[in-house]
Write an enzyme that holds these catalytic residues in place. Sequence first.
Site, PDB file in Angstrom:
ATOM      1  CG  HIS A  77      -3.126  -6.738   8.924  1.00 22.05           C
ATOM      2  ND1 HIS A  77      -3.076  -6.416  10.259  1.00 22.05           N
ATOM      3  CD2 HIS A  77      -2.082  -7.554   8.682  1.00 22.05           C
ATOM      4  CE1 HIS A  77      -2.018  -7.008  10.796  1.00 22.05           C
ATOM      5  NE2 HIS A  77      -1.398  -7.708   9.868  1.00 22.05           N
ATOM      6  CG  ASP A 106       1.261 -12.768   3.762  1.00 22.09           C
ATOM      7  OD1 ASP A 106       0.438 -12.753   4.697  1.00 22.09           O
ATOM      8  OD2 ASP A 106       2.456 -13.082   3.902  1.00 22.09           O
TER       9      ASP A 106
HETATM   10  C1  SDX Z   1      -0.653 -12.007   8.137  1.00 19.06           C
HETATM   11  O1  SDX Z   1      -1.900 -10.432  12.671  1.00 19.06           O
HETATM   12  C2  SDX Z   1      -0.824 -10.174  11.973  1.00 19.06           C
HETATM   13  O2  SDX Z   1      -0.130  -9.278  12.269  1.00 19.06           O
HETATM   14  C3  SDX Z   1      -0.560 -11.157  10.814  1.00 19.06           C
HETATM   15  C4  SDX Z   1       0.608 -10.785   9.928  1.00 19.06           C
HETATM   16  C5  SDX Z   1       1.939 -10.938  10.653  1.00 19.06           C
HETATM   17  O3  SDX Z   1       2.907 -10.318  10.207  1.00 19.06           O
HETATM   18  O4  SDX Z   1       1.991 -11.764  11.617  1.00 19.06           O
HETATM   19  O5  SDX Z   1       0.462  -9.456   9.457  1.00 19.06           O
HETATM   20  C6  SDX Z   1       0.699 -11.724   8.710  1.00 19.06           C
HETATM   21  O6  SDX Z   1      -1.260 -12.983   8.532  1.00 19.06           O
HETATM   22  C7  SDX Z   1      -1.252 -11.021   7.168  1.00 19.06           C
HETATM   23  C8  SDX Z   1      -2.714 -11.419   6.761  1.00 19.06           C
HETATM   24  C9  SDX Z   1      -2.624 -12.500   5.678  1.00 19.06           C
HETATM   25  N1  SDX Z   1      -3.938 -13.066   5.417  1.00 19.06           N
HETATM   26  C10 SDX Z   1      -4.576 -12.836   4.213  1.00 19.06           C
HETATM   27  O7  SDX Z   1      -4.145 -12.091   3.345  1.00 19.06           O
HETATM   28  C11 SDX Z   1      -5.858 -13.638   4.046  1.00 19.06           C
HETATM   29  C12 SDX Z   1      -6.974 -12.713   3.499  1.00 19.06           C
HETATM   30  N2  SDX Z   1      -7.287 -11.762   4.579  1.00 19.06           N
HETATM   31  C13 SDX Z   1      -8.378 -12.105   5.467  1.00 19.06           C
HETATM   32  O8  SDX Z   1      -8.667 -13.424   5.662  1.00 19.06           O
HETATM   33  C14 SDX Z   1      -8.543 -11.133   6.623  1.00 19.06           C
HETATM   34  O9  SDX Z   1      -8.416  -9.879   6.126  1.00 19.06           O
HETATM   35  C15 SDX Z   1      -7.626 -11.282   7.826  1.00 19.06           C
HETATM   36  C16 SDX Z   1      -7.652 -12.676   8.368  1.00 19.06           C
HETATM   37  C17 SDX Z   1      -6.237 -10.925   7.470  1.00 19.06           C
HETATM   38  C18 SDX Z   1      -8.138 -10.310   8.900  1.00 19.06           C
HETATM   39  O10 SDX Z   1      -9.359 -10.797   9.327  1.00 19.06           O
HETATM   40  P1  SDX Z   1     -10.242  -9.978  10.411  1.00 19.06           P
HETATM   41  O11 SDX Z   1      -9.489  -8.855  10.983  1.00 19.06           O
HETATM   42  O12 SDX Z   1     -10.803 -10.979  11.354  1.00 19.06           O
HETATM   43  O13 SDX Z   1     -11.332  -9.306   9.532  1.00 19.06           O
HETATM   44  P2  SDX Z   1     -12.635 -10.027   9.072  1.00 19.06           P
HETATM   45  O14 SDX Z   1     -12.314 -11.395   8.571  1.00 19.06           O
HETATM   46  O15 SDX Z   1     -13.643  -9.884  10.150  1.00 19.06           O
HETATM   47  O16 SDX Z   1     -13.046  -9.145   7.817  1.00 19.06           O
HETATM   48  C19 SDX Z   1     -13.679  -7.879   8.020  1.00 19.06           C
HETATM   49  C20 SDX Z   1     -14.575  -7.726   6.807  1.00 19.06           C
HETATM   50  C21 SDX Z   1     -15.485  -8.954   6.580  1.00 19.06           C
HETATM   51  O17 SDX Z   1     -16.662  -8.490   5.947  1.00 19.06           O
HETATM   52  P3  SDX Z   1     -17.982  -8.295   6.910  1.00 19.06           P
HETATM   53  O18 SDX Z   1     -18.219  -9.614   7.614  1.00 19.06           O
HETATM   54  O19 SDX Z   1     -17.604  -7.159   7.858  1.00 19.06           O
HETATM   55  O20 SDX Z   1     -19.081  -7.940   5.932  1.00 19.06           O
HETATM   56  O21 SDX Z   1     -13.781  -7.622   5.614  1.00 19.06           O
HETATM   57  C22 SDX Z   1     -14.039  -8.741   4.761  1.00 19.06           C
HETATM   58  C23 SDX Z   1     -14.728  -9.813   5.595  1.00 19.06           C
HETATM   59  O22 SDX Z   1     -15.598 -10.592   4.778  1.00 19.06           O
HETATM   60  N3  SDX Z   1     -12.716  -9.198   4.315  1.00 19.06           N
HETATM   61  C24 SDX Z   1     -12.412  -9.523   3.059  1.00 19.06           C
HETATM   62  C25 SDX Z   1     -11.041  -9.848   3.105  1.00 19.06           C
HETATM   63  N4  SDX Z   1     -10.575  -9.713   4.353  1.00 19.06           N
HETATM   64  C26 SDX Z   1     -11.619  -9.310   5.100  1.00 19.06           C
HETATM   65  N5  SDX Z   1     -13.147  -9.580   1.935  1.00 19.06           N
HETATM   66  C27 SDX Z   1     -12.477  -9.961   0.807  1.00 19.06           C
HETATM   67  N6  SDX Z   1     -11.164 -10.285   0.755  1.00 19.06           N
HETATM   68  C28 SDX Z   1     -10.416 -10.233   1.883  1.00 19.06           C
HETATM   69  N7  SDX Z   1      -9.117 -10.539   1.848  1.00 19.06           N
END
Ligand code: SDX
Length: 430
Positions: free
Chosen positions: A307, A365
Site C-alpha cells: 500500500h 483487497d
Molecule cells: C487499494 O491509495 C489507496 O488508499 C488505495 C486503496 C483505497 O482504499 O482507495 O487502499 C485501495 O488500491 C489498495 C491497493 C490494492 N492494490 C494491490 O493490492 C496491488 C498490489 N500492490 C501493489 O501494486 C503496490 O503495493 C501498490 C500499488 C498498492 C502501492 O504501490 P507503491 O506505493 O507505488 O509502491 P511501489 O509499487 O513503489 O512498491 C514499493 C516496492 C517496489 O520494490 P522496489 O522497486 O522498491 O524494489 O515494493 C514492491 C515494489 O516492487 N512491491 C511489491 C508489491 N507491492 C509493492 N512486490 C511484490 N508484491 C506486491 N504486491
Amino acid sequence: MADKKTANLMIGDAEVGLPILTPTAGPDVVDIRKLYGQVGVFTYDPGFTSTASCDSTITYIDGDEGELWYRGYPIEQLAEKSHYLEVCYLLLYGELPDAEQLTDFENRVTSHTMVHEQMHNFFRGFRRDAHPMATMVGVVGAMSAFYHDSTDITDPWQREVASIRLIAKLPTIAAMAYKYSIGQPFVYPQNELDYATNFLHMCFSVPAEKYTVDPALAKAMDRIFTLHADHEQNASTSTVRLAGSSGANPFACIAAGIACLWGPAHGGANQASLEMLRQIGSVENIPEYIARAKDKEDPFRLMGFGHRVYKNFDPRAKVMKESADEVLDLLGVHDNPTLQVAKELEKIAREDDYFVSKKLYPNVDFYSGIILEAMGFPTSMFTPIFALSRTVGWIAQWKEMISDPQIKIGRPRQLYVGADKRDYVDLDNR
Ligand code: SDX
C-alpha cells in the site's frame, strides 16, 4: 492551520521562505503555492508520494500506526458499532446523526433506490459478457442524461439531490450489471429492506421464487461497504476531484472515479487477489509465487499486498479477515482452500525479509474477495461492490472541493525532457 514555521529554500542566490502548515494529525506540509511565482521553479513528484493535493476534513490515515479515521472516528469502532448509511451521513455532513436525522437520511436514500425505467433499455445495448465494471462506468456516466435536473453544481440543492441519487442508485445499478451479465431479469429494490439487504436481494433473488436474505450475511455486506467507504486522496478519489475541478457534473465525476478504481493496482486488486490465490491453488505452491514476487524480472506481484500509505497493517484488512472467518463459518464453508492459501501466504510474507523490509502487508483487497466469493458473487462483481461502497467517499470529497471558495481547476505542471525547439523538415529532405 496556523503557519507556525517557515521552510527556507535556496535556489541559486535566491532564498525563498515557504510557509509550513500544521495539520490536525499527520506530517507538516510545506506550502509551495507561491514557489513558481517567486523563484521560477516547479516541484517534481510523479505519483504524488510526498505531495498533498488539497486540505480535507473527511478521512485520515496514519500508515505507520495502521490508523484510519472517518471524520475522526476509528474504522474499527465504526465497523463494529455503526452501519453503512450512518457512516454515509457522517462522511457527507461531518457528524454522527441523531435519531431523527438518521431516519430522515435513510428515508431520503430509500426513496431514490429505483432508476429511471429507460435505463433498462440502456443496459440492453451492452453485450451480456461485458465486465460489470464496464457497464457501471457507462451507466453511471449516462445518469447525467437521465437526471439532468441535478447536474447544476452551482446549486447546493441540486448537489444534494445528485449525492442522494448516487448513494441510493449505485447498488441498484451494480445489481443490474450483475443480473444482466448472467442473463437474469432485473430485480427492483424493495424499500422495506435495509441498504445491504436490498442489495443482496437485488443480486440473488429471482422472480420465480421467494428469497430471504440471511441477516448475518447482510451485516457482513454492510461492514464491507463501511470498510471501503472512503480513504483520503487515493487514485480514484483524486480522479473525482480533478474531474470535478473542471466543473463536470457529479455523475460524470463519479463515473471517472469508477473507471480509475477498476485498475488492478487499485480497486481491481480484489478481483486480481482472489484470482491469484486460486492460481496458487495450494499451500505447497506458495514458495514459488513468493519467489516470483521478489524477482525483479518477473512482473508478478502479490495482489492484495502492499500500500502507498500503510507501511504496517491495513486496519481494514484486519476487520475483513475476522469477517471472513465469521462468514465462512456461518455458511458452513470449512477448510476453504483459498482462505487456507491466503492465511498461509500472509503468515509466510510477514516472516520474509523482502516483504518486511518493503513493508508489504495485506491490504483491504486481500481478504474481501474470499468473503464475496463465499456469498456467491463472481470475481467480476468484486470491484463493482468496491465502487458502490466508495461512491459516498467520492461524493463527500467532491462536495468538499466544490464548496471550497478557493476552488481552482487542477492542472499539474511537468518536467519536459522532449526534443528542443527545431524547424520542420520537408519530406524530400528526411
Ligand atoms: C487499494 O491509495 C489507496 O488508499 C488505495 C486503496 C483505497 O482504499 O482507495 O487502499 C485501495 O488500491 C489498495 C491497493 C490494492 N492494490 C494491490 O493490492 C496491488 C498490489 N500492490 C501493489 O501494486 C503496490 O503495493 C501498490 C500499488 C498498492 C502501492 O504501490 P507503491 O506505493 O507505488 O509502491 P511501489 O509499487 O513503489 O512498491 C514499493 C516496492 C517496489 O520494490 P522496489 O522497486 O522498491 O524494489 O515494493 C514492491 C515494489 O516492487 N512491491 C511489491 C508489491 N507491492 C509493492 N512486490 C511484490 N508484491 C506486491 N504486491
